[in-house]
Design a protein around this motif. Sequence first.
Motif, PDB file in Angstrom:
ATOM      1  N   ALA A 389       0.833  -1.197   0.000  1.00  0.00           N
ATOM      2  CA  ALA A 389       0.000   0.000   0.000  1.00  0.00           C
ATOM      3  C   ALA A 389       0.871   1.251   0.000  1.00  0.00           C
ATOM      4  O   ALA A 389       1.780   1.383   0.814  1.00  0.00           O
ATOM      5  N   MET A 390       0.614   2.152  -0.919  1.00  0.00           N
ATOM      6  CA  MET A 390       1.383   3.392  -1.009  1.00  0.00           C
ATOM      7  C   MET A 390       0.892   4.418   0.003  1.00  0.00           C
ATOM      8  O   MET A 390       1.619   5.334   0.371  1.00  0.00           O
ATOM      9  N   ARG A 391      -0.352   4.252   0.435  1.00  0.00           N
ATOM     10  CA  ARG A 391      -0.940   5.149   1.435  1.00  0.00           C
ATOM     11  C   ARG A 391      -2.036   4.370   2.152  1.00  0.00           C
ATOM     12  O   ARG A 391      -2.260   3.199   1.845  1.00  0.00           O
ATOM     13  N   PRO A 403      -0.292   2.640   5.583  1.00  0.00           N
ATOM     14  CA  PRO A 403       0.718   2.855   4.535  1.00  0.00           C
ATOM     15  C   PRO A 403       1.855   1.840   4.642  1.00  0.00           C
ATOM     16  O   PRO A 403       2.295   1.519   5.740  1.00  0.00           O
ATOM     17  N   ARG A 404       2.271   1.303   3.511  1.00  0.00           N
ATOM     18  CA  ARG A 404       3.385   0.366   3.377  1.00  0.00           C
ATOM     19  C   ARG A 404       3.048  -1.060   3.825  1.00  0.00           C
ATOM     20  O   ARG A 404       3.893  -1.943   3.761  1.00  0.00           O
ATOM     21  N   MET A 405       1.818  -1.303   4.271  1.00  0.00           N
ATOM     22  CA  MET A 405       1.454  -2.678   4.615  1.00  0.00           C
ATOM     23  C   MET A 405       1.382  -3.503   3.347  1.00  0.00           C
ATOM     24  O   MET A 405       0.947  -3.029   2.290  1.00  0.00           O
ATOM     25  N   GLU A 406       1.774  -4.765   3.434  1.00  0.00           N
ATOM     26  CA  GLU A 406       1.918  -5.612   2.260  1.00  0.00           C
ATOM     27  C   GLU A 406       0.773  -6.607   2.127  1.00  0.00           C
ATOM     28  O   GLU A 406       0.239  -7.104   3.123  1.00  0.00           O
ATOM     29  N   VAL A 407       0.411  -6.869   0.876  1.00  0.00           N
ATOM     30  CA  VAL A 407      -0.594  -7.885   0.546  1.00  0.00           C
ATOM     31  C   VAL A 407       0.083  -8.946  -0.311  1.00  0.00           C
ATOM     32  O   VAL A 407       0.625  -8.640  -1.374  1.00  0.00           O
ATOM     33  N   ILE A 408       0.061 -10.172   0.170  1.00  0.00           N
ATOM     34  CA  ILE A 408       0.695 -11.289  -0.528  1.00  0.00           C
ATOM     35  C   ILE A 408      -0.376 -12.152  -1.176  1.00  0.00           C
ATOM     36  O   ILE A 408      -1.364 -12.517  -0.537  1.00  0.00           O
ATOM     37  N   VAL A 409      -0.183 -12.462  -2.458  1.00  0.00           N
ATOM     38  CA  VAL A 409      -1.091 -13.362  -3.169  1.00  0.00           C
ATOM     39  C   VAL A 409      -0.317 -14.625  -3.540  1.00  0.00           C
ATOM     40  O   VAL A 409       0.501 -14.613  -4.468  1.00  0.00           O
TER      41      VAL A 409
END
Length: 511
Positions: A389-391, A403-409
Motif C-alpha cells: 500500500a502506497m498510502r 501505509p506500506r502494509m503488504e498484501v501477498i497473493v
Amino acid sequence: MCLRLDNVKRINLEGLCYLCLTVFIIVLSYLYISCKRKQFQNITTNVPTIFGLPFIGIAYKLIPLKRFLYTITSYFEELNTSTYCAWLGTNPVLITIDPEIIQTVTSSSEFLNKAEMLYNPINNAIPKGIITSEVTKWKHNRKLINAYFNHRTLISFIPLFNHGSNMAVKRLSKICDNREHKIFDILKRSTLEVAIENTMGIEMEEDSTKYNELLDSFSIMLERIATDAAYSTMGLGFLARTPSYYQSLQFLRNFMNNLIDKRTKERNNNHLFKTGRFENDKDPMSSFLDMALNYCDHGQMQKEDVIIESIGLIGASFETVATAIYSTLVMIAMHPEVQQNLFKEISSLLPQEDTEIMYDHLKQAPYLDMVVAETLRLMPSIPVVGRQAMRKSALTSKIVLSPRMEVIVPIFSLHRSKVWWGPQAHIFNPNNFLPENISKRNPYVYMPFSKGARNCVGWRYAEIAIRITLMILVRKFKFSTSYKYGDLHFVDHISLWYHVEPSFNLELRNV
C-alpha cells in the motif's frame, strides 16, 4: 575471609545487574510487541490472524523453503478463510486468495509498489529494475520496455523460437536410449540461448565455457534470492548472500557491461544507426539491447539501467519459460491420454515432421492452450506475488491497510483452492479451460502471469515461446516417467522449482 565476602558481594551485584537487564529487555520487548499489535488492531480484529512467536512471527515455519508454499496454503484451510493476516518478523502481512481483494490490489493505483518483503532480495541483486523499482521509475522504464514486446517484434522472434526448440530436439535425441534422464537443464540451456539472442542480439556458442558460466550464474543468483527472501523474514537474509552469490552477480554484470561496450562500438561504426536509414526494411533495433542503447542516446536510459534491465529480462524469461515447458512435459508424461490427444492435434497441424511453426499454427491449437493453461494453474512459474500500500487504503469496508502494509497473493494456493476450483482442484484436468468452464469463473482466480499494470512484462513472449517449443517437442518425442503425480513437491525459488526433479524416458516418434 573479607576478600571472599567481597567476591561474593561482587558476584551477587553482577547477577542482580544481569537480572535487571534481562527484566528490562523483556518488559521493553513486551511493550514494543504490544504497541506494534495495537497499531494493527483494526486489521487483526477483522481478519483471522496468526501471531506466531515474538519478533519472528510465523517465519520459522516457512523454513526450509520446501515448506514455504504448503505452510502458507495450510492456513487457508485451517482458518476456513480466503484471507488471513500473518506476522512475519515484526510486521503483519495480509495473505489472500480472495478474487475481489486480488482485483482491488492489482487494479488500484494505490498498490503499484511491490511488496518489500518479497522483492527486496531481488532488488539487492538487480537493483531498481522494472521488477522491483518504485512506481515513478517503474512507470518510466516499463513504458520504454513495453515497446520491445509489441506484436510485430514478438512475431519476428518466431524463427528463433523454432531454432531454439530444434536445438533442444537435437540435444534430447542423444538420450533416447530406453532409460530415464533429467532434462530440465537441457531445456534451460535452450531457452537461455533464445533469451540471450532475443535480448542482446548475439548468438551463444554451444557448450562454450562462458555459456555454461552464464547458466550457472543465473541459477545461483535465483536460488540465493529465494533463500534471502525466506531468511529475511527473520532478519537473516545476509546468510543467503554467500561468496558464490556475489561472484555470480559480478560475472553477470561484467558480461553485460562488456557486451554493451562492444555493441556501442559497432553502432558507432555503423552508418545505419548514424543516419537512421535502414536498407531493405531491415531494422537493426531488433534486440532489446539495441533499443535500450537507442534510449541511452536520447537520454531516456542510463548504462546502468541497460545492465540491470538486461539481467532481469534474461533471468526472468529463460527461467519461467523453461519451468513452464518442463512442467507441461511432466504433466503429459504422467497423463498419457492427454499426451495422445495433444499429439493428434499437433500432428494434424504439422503433418510433416520438420514443418516450420508459424503464428497461425498457434491460433489453431485449442487443446494445447488448455493443456498449458492447466499446467500453469497447478504449477505457476511464479508461485507468489505481492503488493504494498502506497498510502492508507481500504480493501473492503472492514479491511483498511496502513501505509506500506503488504498484501501477498500466493498464486500457487489460489490456483489449487477448492473454493474456486472445486473438490478436484488438485487434479490435472485440461477441461477446466473449456470455454464454457472459463466463463463460469471469476477471472481473478487464475493469474499465472499476475494481473494488472505490474503484471509480467513478457507474458506474451512466454506464451508464444512455450507453445512453439511444446509443439516441436511433442511432435518429435513421446514422453513417459515412472515418477508419480502424488509424489510431486514444489519449492518457491522465486520461480517454481521441484524438490525432486522427475526424470523422463524419451521415445522418438516414427510418424
